[in-house]
Design an enzyme around this catalytic site. Sequence first.
Site, PDB file in Angstrom:
ATOM      1  N   HIS A 327       0.851  -1.194   0.000  1.00  0.00           N
ATOM      2  CA  HIS A 327       0.000   0.000   0.000  1.00  0.00           C
ATOM      3  C   HIS A 327       0.885   1.242   0.000  1.00  0.00           C
ATOM      4  CE1 HIS A 327      -2.137   3.174   2.465  1.00  0.00           C
ATOM      5  NE2 HIS A 327      -2.963   3.020   1.450  1.00  0.00           N
ATOM      6  N   ASN A 328       0.517   2.243  -0.821  1.00  0.00           N
ATOM      7  CA  ASN A 328       1.293   3.492  -0.895  1.00  0.00           C
ATOM      8  C   ASN A 328       2.793   3.199  -0.901  1.00  0.00           C
ATOM      9  OD1 ASN A 328      -1.085   4.873  -0.955  1.00  0.00           O
ATOM     10  ND2 ASN A 328      -0.860   5.866   1.036  1.00  0.00           N
ATOM     11  N   GLU A 357       1.584   0.015  -5.431  1.00  0.00           N
ATOM     12  CA  GLU A 357       0.619   1.091  -5.652  1.00  0.00           C
ATOM     13  C   GLU A 357       1.318   2.360  -6.099  1.00  0.00           C
ATOM     14  OE1 GLU A 357      -3.264   3.118  -3.496  1.00  0.00           O
ATOM     15  OE2 GLU A 357      -1.743   2.151  -2.246  1.00  0.00           O
ATOM     16  N   ASP A 359       0.270   6.359  -6.605  1.00  0.00           N
ATOM     17  CA  ASP A 359      -0.682   7.472  -6.500  1.00  0.00           C
ATOM     18  C   ASP A 359      -0.202   8.579  -7.428  1.00  0.00           C
ATOM     19  OD1 ASP A 359      -1.864   5.947  -4.614  1.00  0.00           O
ATOM     20  OD2 ASP A 359      -1.670   7.366  -2.955  1.00  0.00           O
ATOM     21  N   HIS A 374       1.491  11.430  -1.993  1.00  0.00           N
ATOM     22  CA  HIS A 374       0.262  11.213  -1.248  1.00  0.00           C
ATOM     23  C   HIS A 374      -0.481  12.531  -1.215  1.00  0.00           C
ATOM     24  CE1 HIS A 374      -1.791   9.212   2.469  1.00  0.00           C
ATOM     25  NE2 HIS A 374      -2.462   9.054   1.352  1.00  0.00           N
ATOM     26  N   GLU A 408      -3.667   4.646  -8.520  1.00  0.00           N
ATOM     27  CA  GLU A 408      -4.685   5.561  -8.001  1.00  0.00           C
ATOM     28  C   GLU A 408      -4.456   6.853  -8.776  1.00  0.00           C
ATOM     29  OE1 GLU A 408      -5.270   7.912  -3.971  1.00  0.00           O
ATOM     30  OE2 GLU A 408      -5.471   5.742  -3.619  1.00  0.00           O
TER      31      GLU A 408
END
Length: 901
Positions: A327-328, A357, A359, A374, A408
């Site tokens: 995640h992230n 991931e 973003d 983020h 994302e």
Amino acid sequence: MSLRNPVLQPPGVKAYLSQGERFIRWDDETTIASPVILRVDPKGYYLYWTYQSKEMEFLDITSIRDTRFGKFAKMPKSQKLRDVFNMDFPDNNFLLKTLTVVSGPDMVDLTFHNFVSYKENVGKDWAEDVLALAKHPLTANASRSTFLDKSLVKLKMQLNPEGKIPVKNFFQMFPADRKRVEAALSACHLPKGKNDAINPEDFPESVYKSFLMNLCPRPEIDEIFTSYHAKAKPYMTKEHLAKFINQKQRDSRLNSLLFPPVRPDQVQGLIDKYEPRGVNVQRGQLSPEGMVWFLCGPENSVLAQDKLLLHHDMTQPLNHYFINSSHNTYLTAGQFSGLSSAEMYRQVLLAGCRCVELDCWKGKPPDEEPIITHGFTMTTDIYFKEAIEAIAESAFKTSPYPVILSFENHVDSPRQQAKMAEYCRTIFGDMLLTEPLEKFPLKPGIPLPSPEDLRGKILIKNKKKQFSGPAGPSQEPGGEAEGSGPPNVPVGEDTVWAGEEGAELEEEEVEEEEEESGSLDEEEMKKMQSDEGTAGLEVTAYKEMSSLVNYVQPTKFISFESSAQKNRSYVISSFTELKAYDLLSKSSVQFVDYNKRQMSRIYPKGTRMDSSNYMPQMFWNAGCQMVALNFQTMDLPMQQNTALFEFNGQSGYLLKHEFMRRLDKQFNPFSVDRIDVVVATTLSITVISGQFLSERSVRTYVEVELFGLPGDPKRRYRTKLSPSTNSINPVWKEEPFVFEKILMPELASLRVAVMEDGNKFLGHRIIPINALNSGYHHLCLHSESNMPLTMPALFVFLEMKDYVPDTWADLTVALANPIKFFSAHDKKSVKLKEAMGGLPENPFSLGSPVARQVNGASAPTSNGSAGTHCGVPPPTGRVSTSPLHRSRGQGQGGGHERSCG
């Protein structure tokens, strides 16, 4: 335990590595470039380099996380170093000579060791072969004897200018009790003064072992030895050793025909290998000291080593696997502030992660380069292109199986999205899967391709729009989109929106699109960031990015019924941990069934600003494939994830149990009391002693806990504090810790942790239950980030049996040893007859309960229901079969098959 060679052999060190090579080591901070000789010791424990001054630096092979050469190696930034290497001159071939070795205790705290060879392409060979040593499964999972040998090798390499071993190095290696070190040296007739030194010739392996036995006596092993050796004799015979192995070191559940017990004549090789006294070897005898080294050897590994190798079936559909997920990925610290780094993509991929991931946000003029960060936080930015380059380099260094890029996407610029798609196409090249495989079209009811089908491929998970028209790069029908309204910005006159997809939108999806197209007020923004983070703020997917999406198409989750009706394996939904837990608690069976058909991704709630993690076990229990965690935080959930995915060749894919794959089976992780054909396991562990647990003299204790299904024993056990501040060889004399009924061993893990008085962590180990061996074992401890610790270890006794309710004990004995059972019963009958003057009922007469069981009549189970299995009705679905009827490891995920013959 097998008397054959262990399944895994130690890594071999190529001759040129131990002979050494001339390099120049450089450092940007000091701007110093120094000639060195780079070597690997012949046993593959250390990478080390020697300066012209004879000074030596060591790098533990277990600490090496990556090696790089060519354009991926570090480049000097200081002009002074660039001049030294003539880097600014054309045709200098600098890239053909580079080598960078990356090491560190975790994925964030890294050190880069930079070298330049004198010859071209030398760095490439070193990079590949050193990384192969670091990634070998036995490097981190070696036997106790290997780790002890590692300390000897280091002592004999760190010599003073006179070529002797400084005694002070002993005090540095064993700092917990200096007086004990001095006494152990004296017992071996070696000098003990801090300024003294020892000739290497006076310190061979035999003397080193004697030193260890004096420093760390093993009275607990002497007790075990005494219970099996010849009475009044200070040795074990071959017969005694064979009996010990068969009774204590052998899994009692093994099939005796396929895995026959050892014979006395077979154990002579073990005596040859481990007995230190030549006279005993000739007589076929094992001394107490020989017993110690035998129990430290690879034949007594606590791990079933074949589980470390790639052994799962990799040809099942993609959704049939647990997939190591991050995640992230770009963050190195908290979710609100801290550095973002492309290096994190390399590190998680090298650790076996298969889903990362990204973003993505719009870059600023003049370059308008898309960035990764983020959103709405104080974390730093990295360029999207830099992350893609890092992924391209490291994607398949550890595992050949597919990598999923979870986008994302907040880039609301068609031009910048097109630039992102172009970077993916050009940098990934043939690795990028841009079209579905011919055998697996994107149609309802068609399963996903397997990891083997997708070997070496990168898959994009990004919102997908359906386009039609002459320029459409991807026109597969039926793709389900997450929000499918028209884009905010036109992308060309020839673009036509596919009407079919728009017509299929659920009411909730239309509402979501309307919300997305409007502006979000401040309250909505806060709400979005509190749980989902910024995941709910993704923008429209334009044509170029849409064309890259195939087997991992994200959609807003509507309901399990809706997903089942559409039956699209290539559609995936993401859930925060809170949403996933809510669904799991209300509709656990449907959630499991959903994951049999398609994939789900779970990610931490947005309020985990400290980058902490949720426990992944509850979602693995439901068959969720991508349980994404913050890899930069080595808390307990991440430790469990790291330990689990170390198995199956560190491929990043673990095949789920068949009950989580088969459509004809129903599985509810919350209400399991029996599972057909799966045999529950009873595990007991006795924590006996510890060795070199701390560098200080402290009192210690051990915690033991189980992770598994909600119905499994959840108790955490703890020993008392060690009697004294002895961290070199504390002994705990306590009863075994028993986990009576582990419902599905394939889904459970054991954690054993050593703590210092005051709850300070010293070391631990997490091992899947089905990878444990029964018997006496040394459990070599790992750090919080799963790095092996050289000296600390626990000595434990593990015993695993098939779980059997008390009411079935007689039947178990009868099946396991009918002759013994009948003999005992006959004796009981005679005694009863004599005592009572009458003939008792024959328990095997046709009307008796045991006879009904053996003859296959339906008998009540422990919960009042009835059933049969191989002619024998299993209570709660389990029977502890005779060793003659059981074979270990009958196929991954399918439970233990039973032989009825």
